[in-house]
Every structure is written in C-alpha cells, then in structure tokens.
Write a protein that holds these residues in place. Structure first.
Motif, mmCIF file in Angstrom:
data_model
loop_
_atom_site.group_PDB
_atom_site.id
_atom_site.type_symbol
_atom_site.label_atom_id
_atom_site.label_comp_id
_atom_site.label_asym_id
_atom_site.label_seq_id
_atom_site.Cartn_x
_atom_site.Cartn_y
_atom_site.Cartn_z
ATOM 1 N N SER A 4 0.735 -1.132 0.625
ATOM 2 C CA SER A 4 0.125 0.564 -0.107
ATOM 3 C C SER A 4 0.718 1.564 -0.192
ATOM 4 O O SER A 4 0.245 2.310 -0.526
ATOM 5 N N GLY A 5 1.642 1.143 0.521
ATOM 6 C CA GLY A 5 2.851 2.440 -0.007
ATOM 7 C C GLY A 5 2.749 3.093 1.633
ATOM 8 O O GLY A 5 3.609 4.245 1.972
ATOM 9 N N ILE A 6 1.884 2.482 2.445
ATOM 10 C CA ILE A 6 2.033 2.861 3.979
ATOM 11 C C ILE A 6 1.767 2.291 5.117
ATOM 12 O O ILE A 6 1.614 0.929 5.196
ATOM 13 N N ALA A 7 2.470 2.445 5.585
ATOM 14 C CA ALA A 7 3.151 1.876 7.022
ATOM 15 C C ALA A 7 2.788 2.498 8.531
ATOM 16 O O ALA A 7 2.966 3.589 8.377
ATOM 17 N N TRP A 8 2.654 1.613 9.287
ATOM 18 C CA TRP A 8 2.290 2.319 10.850
ATOM 19 C C TRP A 8 3.133 2.010 11.895
ATOM 20 O O TRP A 8 3.337 0.678 12.250
ATOM 21 N N VAL A 9 3.837 2.826 12.459
ATOM 22 C CA VAL A 9 4.671 2.834 13.403
ATOM 23 C C VAL A 9 3.823 2.993 15.320
ATOM 24 O O VAL A 9 3.690 4.514 15.575
ATOM 25 N N GLY A 10 3.760 2.392 15.663
ATOM 26 C CA GLY A 10 3.076 2.344 17.260
ATOM 27 C C GLY A 10 4.593 1.905 17.802
ATOM 28 O O GLY A 10 5.065 2.334 17.939
ATOM 29 N N LEU A 28 1.553 13.927 27.762
ATOM 30 C CA LEU A 28 2.337 14.640 26.983
ATOM 31 C C LEU A 28 3.639 14.254 26.765
ATOM 32 O O LEU A 28 3.703 15.125 25.620
ATOM 33 N N ILE A 29 4.163 14.131 27.167
ATOM 34 C CA ILE A 29 5.583 13.923 27.077
ATOM 35 C C ILE A 29 5.887 13.363 26.112
ATOM 36 O O ILE A 29 6.066 13.188 25.270
ATOM 37 N N PRO A 30 4.908 11.841 25.843
ATOM 38 C CA PRO A 30 5.456 10.486 25.048
ATOM 39 C C PRO A 30 4.501 11.214 23.598
ATOM 40 O O PRO A 30 5.252 11.157 22.284
ATOM 41 N N VAL A 31 2.975 11.408 23.423
ATOM 42 C CA VAL A 31 2.680 12.244 22.728
ATOM 43 C C VAL A 31 3.616 13.985 22.146
ATOM 44 O O VAL A 31 3.819 13.874 20.277
ATOM 45 N N SER A 32 3.760 14.496 22.647
ATOM 46 C CA SER A 32 5.347 15.846 22.282
ATOM 47 C C SER A 32 5.798 15.088 21.545
ATOM 48 O O SER A 32 6.256 15.912 20.220
ATOM 49 N N TRP A 33 7.362 14.459 22.187
ATOM 50 C CA TRP A 33 7.886 13.543 22.214
ATOM 51 C C TRP A 33 8.050 13.537 20.672
ATOM 52 O O TRP A 33 8.823 12.729 19.518
ATOM 53 N N VAL A 85 8.144 13.347 14.152
ATOM 54 C CA VAL A 85 7.121 13.443 12.834
ATOM 55 C C VAL A 85 7.463 14.463 11.977
ATOM 56 O O VAL A 85 7.571 14.080 11.148
ATOM 57 N N THR A 86 7.615 15.366 12.960
ATOM 58 C CA THR A 86 7.394 16.969 12.073
ATOM 59 C C THR A 86 8.900 16.619 11.689
ATOM 60 O O THR A 86 9.372 17.554 10.691
ATOM 61 N N HIS A 87 10.188 16.895 12.276
ATOM 62 C CA HIS A 87 11.495 16.265 11.902
ATOM 63 C C HIS A 87 11.819 15.102 11.004
ATOM 64 O O HIS A 87 12.561 14.777 10.599
ATOM 65 N N ASN A 88 10.549 14.241 10.702
ATOM 66 C CA ASN A 88 10.857 12.784 9.680
ATOM 67 C C ASN A 88 11.649 12.228 9.778
ATOM 68 O O ASN A 88 12.935 11.961 9.465
ATOM 69 N N GLN A 89 12.430 12.342 11.452
ATOM 70 C CA GLN A 89 12.667 11.268 12.062
ATOM 71 C C GLN A 89 13.327 9.591 11.747
ATOM 72 O O GLN A 89 12.002 9.021 11.522
ATOM 73 N N SER A 90 14.228 9.425 11.013
ATOM 74 C CA SER A 90 14.658 7.709 10.714
ATOM 75 C C SER A 90 14.763 6.885 12.080
ATOM 76 O O SER A 90 14.661 7.631 13.261
ATOM 77 N N PRO A 124 10.885 6.669 5.775
ATOM 78 C CA PRO A 124 10.447 7.635 4.666
ATOM 79 C C PRO A 124 10.337 8.411 4.181
ATOM 80 O O PRO A 124 11.684 9.303 3.958
ATOM 81 N N ALA A 125 9.730 8.273 2.899
ATOM 82 C CA ALA A 125 9.958 9.628 2.373
ATOM 83 C C ALA A 125 8.936 10.619 2.694
ATOM 84 O O ALA A 125 9.679 12.005 2.000
ATOM 85 N N ALA A 126 7.879 10.278 3.532
ATOM 86 C CA ALA A 126 7.057 11.433 4.676
ATOM 87 C C ALA A 126 6.491 10.793 4.999
ATOM 88 O O ALA A 126 6.014 9.298 5.408
ATOM 89 N N GLN A 127 6.519 11.499 6.691
ATOM 90 C CA GLN A 127 5.584 10.654 7.210
ATOM 91 C C GLN A 127 4.219 11.722 8.245
ATOM 92 O O GLN A 127 4.752 12.765 8.134
ATOM 93 N N GLU A 128 4.217 11.467 9.269
ATOM 94 C CA GLU A 128 2.806 12.211 9.581
ATOM 95 C C GLU A 128 1.703 11.600 10.781
ATOM 96 O O GLU A 128 2.522 10.096 10.909
ATOM 97 N N ALA A 129 1.886 12.440 11.112
ATOM 98 C CA ALA A 129 0.589 12.119 12.943
ATOM 99 C C ALA A 129 -0.332 11.068 12.906
ATOM 100 O O ALA A 129 -1.031 11.762 12.191
ATOM 101 N N GLY A 130 0.235 9.981 13.371
ATOM 102 C CA GLY A 130 -1.369 9.170 13.437
ATOM 103 C C GLY A 130 -2.264 10.037 14.603
ATOM 104 O O GLY A 130 -2.021 10.660 15.057
ATOM 105 N N ALA A 131 -3.038 8.629 14.332
ATOM 106 C CA ALA A 131 -4.744 9.063 15.372
ATOM 107 C C ALA A 131 -4.354 9.019 16.332
ATOM 108 O O ALA A 131 -5.296 9.686 17.534
#
Length: 209
Positions: free
Chosen positions: A43-49, A141-146, A151-156, A169-176
C-alpha cells in the motif's frame, strides 16, 4: 453536595481522559510512514506504533500474515528510538495513575452524596485524585509531544531487516494516536485542576434561644 459540582465534572472528564489514554496506548497509528518502495509494503503506507509496526503486504512475509504484517517492537532492539520506549513506560504509568485518580474521586464523591461527615478526609481524597489526574496527564503529554516532534522532523528509525521496513520514509505524518493523546491530556489536566480546587464548605453555627 452543592460544593462538589466541579468535582463531579472532574470525575466525568477524568473518566473520558483515562479511556482516551488507554485507546491511544493500544492503537498502532502513532506515526504514518509513506514509502516509495511498494515491493513488500504494497500500500506504500506503514504504521509505527509504540508496541508494533504494521503494513499491508500481498507477499507472504511472515507465517500467518498474507495481507497485514505486524512486527512487535522488542525491548532488545537497540535501534528503536527512545521516544517509543518512553511512551511505553509513561503511558502504562498514566493508565495506572489515572485509575488511582478515578478511585480516589469516586470515594470522595460517595462520601459527599451519602452525607458522611468526614470533611477533611473528603478533601484529601479530592486532592489525591487531582494529583493523580495531573500526573497522568503529564505522563501522556511527554510521549505525545516527543513523538510529534519526531514526526515533524521526519526522523528515521533503523529497523532490523526482519521488520521489512525502510530506515527512513519518503514522508511521515502523525497518526490518530497523537490527537487522541492530546485530547486525553487536556481532559486529565482539567480534571486535576477541578479536583484540586475543592474547598470545604463554610459552616455557621446558629444560636437559638
């Protein structure tokens, strides 16, 4: 009873916040990775939990998984970033402390509604409940912010080869899980503030002739 309306609201908000904290901890959509190579990640999409990594694959990449492949994050993998391990521990603490806050608030509200005259004890339990609500909110708050920062810095993440995941990733975004966690933080902190604001009612002595 008329002096504990805010604390009743605190109990309702704390209950919803605790449920949302538990939900955010359980779902896998913390980070959504978009990858270019769709050979395995179809699908070109992976979810990292914080507990596992999942993606859709039409290849037989693992016994028992022909479409959705999930790999549990092991505590022995040194490549897993610190924010994921921190989220595992802090959210467990938040779930436990939130439950303690609910228990303390229930006990205090029970005494209020039943007219039990241990006013000092009631105040202490409201204060204890508020403290645990605030602590739970900070632990979320700590893990959500971290993780949102990552995600915003597209860290690998240098996943082991057995994960079938690219290192970046080519790009990443915050999940639900991130907005759910943010709402949980707001509700828990509001609940703690309301619980800590409880004051004993002022009693007046009347003299009858």
């Amino acid at each position: 009873v008329s002096t504990s309306h805010l604390q009743l609201v605190a109990f309702a908000l704390g209950t919803v916040g605790w449920i949302l904290c538990t939900v955010s901890m359980g779902i896998v959509e913390w980070r959504v990775w978009h990858v270019d190579n769709t050979t395995i990640i179809s699908s070109g999409i992976a979810w990292v939990g914080i507990w596992k990594v999942c993606f859709i694959s039409y290849l037989h990449v693992s016994p028992g998984y022909k479409e959705q492949f999930c790999h549990k994050l092991s505590g022995y993998d040194s490549s897993i970033p610190h924010e994921i391990y921190a989220a595992q521990g802090l959210l467990l603490i938040a779930m436990f402390t939130g439950l303690l806050g609910l228990t303390a608030t229930i006990f205090a509200l029970r005494n209020v509604c039943m007219g039990i005259a241990h006013k000092t004890l009631i105040t202490r339990f409201f204060l204890v409940g508020g403290f645990f609500y605030v602590l739970a909110g900070l632990c979320v708050l700590i893990p959500v912010s971290w993780n949102f920062y990552s995600v915003t810095h597209n860290q690998s993440i240098a996943f082991p080869p057995s994960y079938f995941m690219p290192s970046s990733p080519a790009a990443q975004e915050a999940g639900a899980a991130v907005p759910i966690g943010i709402v949980a933080v707001i509700l828990l902190l509001l609940s703690g503030t309301f619980s800590l604001s409880y004051r004993l009612p002022v009693t007046t002595n009347t003299i009858t002739k």
